[in-house]
Design an enzyme around this catalytic site. Structure first.
Site, PDB file in Angstrom:
ATOM      1  N   ALA A  77       9.766 -34.777  -3.237  1.00  0.00           N
ATOM      2  CA  ALA A  77       9.356 -35.953  -3.623  1.00  0.00           C
ATOM      3  C   ALA A  77       8.046 -36.491  -3.062  1.00  0.00           C
ATOM      4  O   ALA A  77       7.510 -35.735  -2.142  1.00  0.00           O
ATOM      5  CB  ALA A  77      10.446 -36.890  -2.798  1.00  0.00           C
ATOM      6  N   ASP A  78       7.592 -37.449  -3.733  1.00  0.00           N
ATOM      7  CA  ASP A  78       6.340 -38.137  -2.963  1.00  0.00           C
ATOM      8  C   ASP A  78       6.521 -39.745  -3.120  1.00  0.00           C
ATOM      9  O   ASP A  78       6.994 -40.127  -4.195  1.00  0.00           O
ATOM     10  CB  ASP A  78       5.355 -37.638  -3.827  1.00  0.00           C
ATOM     11  CG  ASP A  78       3.722 -38.009  -3.094  1.00  0.00           C
ATOM     12  OD1 ASP A  78       3.578 -37.230  -2.270  1.00  0.00           O
ATOM     13  OD2 ASP A  78       3.002 -39.124  -3.693  1.00  0.00           O
TER      14      ASP A  78
END
Length: 196
Positions: A77-78
């Site tokens: 994820a970012d």
């Protein structure tokens, strides 16, 4: 509390060193078998839009780590904080944090988290979740006190909604956990819908 029982014996890898993401997964009753942070260059490209950036960085993280763990579930994820087309940095020093807080003061902004799940068979599932966040107008003494707290360090946009900055936020539209670092409804759907 365990919300669902694990169906797969495949290894589950979290491609993040974020303790907040580990804590969020624990709310689902999911504990990664392996934590393997993807230390990649997260510099935005010239004129890159926040949505494109969130998609690109989360996918790059997922592909790098899935290459190290064949036959595993890999979650990457970012989280990106944006004001209009501008991507705010992860605050590394007081100057970054002050700039971010001054820009966010009295405004709405967006928090986008790109989520990528690589399945054991190599299939890639991608989803970006967007949450709108409103900051109250901040007084200089509030900014100073928050800077002194050190709660901003390494945080996208220079703040952590689950920390002291919660008092700055009278309203959000969308997933709260998305602002922390993972949209739990989306992650649960991705895992359950793909045999985890």
């Amino acid at each position: 509390m365990k919300l669902f029982s694990r169906q797969s014996s495949a290894t589950f890898v979290l491609a993040s060193g974020s303790p907040r993401r580990r804590d969020l997964l624990e709310q689902l009753g999911v504990k990664p078998d392996v934590i393997d942070p993807a230390n990649i260059d997260e510099t935005p490209r010239n004129r890159e839009l926040p949505l494109d950036y969130a998609k690109r960085i989360s996918l790059e993280k997922a592909m790098l780590i899935s290459g190290r763990h064949d036959g595993a579930f890999v979650l990457a994820a970012d989280t990106v904080v944006s004001v209009g087309r501008r991507i705010l940095p992860k605050a590394e020093d007081e100057h970054d944090a002050r700039d971010c807080l001054s820009l966010l003061s009295g405004r709405r902004h967006r928090v986008l988290t790109g989520h990528v799940l690589v399945l054991p068979n190599g299939k890639v599932i991608k989803k970006v979740v967007t949450t709108a966040v409103k900051f109250k107008r901040l007084h200089q003494n509030e900014i100073d006190a928050y800077i002194d707290s050190q709660d901003w360090q390494g945080k996208a946009g220079g703040y952590a909604i689950q920390g002291g900055a919660a008092v700055f936020i009278p309203w959000i539209g969308g997933s709260y956990t998305n602002v922390v670092g993972l949209s739990l409804p989306e992650v649960a759907n991705m895992l359950v819908g793909n045999g985890f």
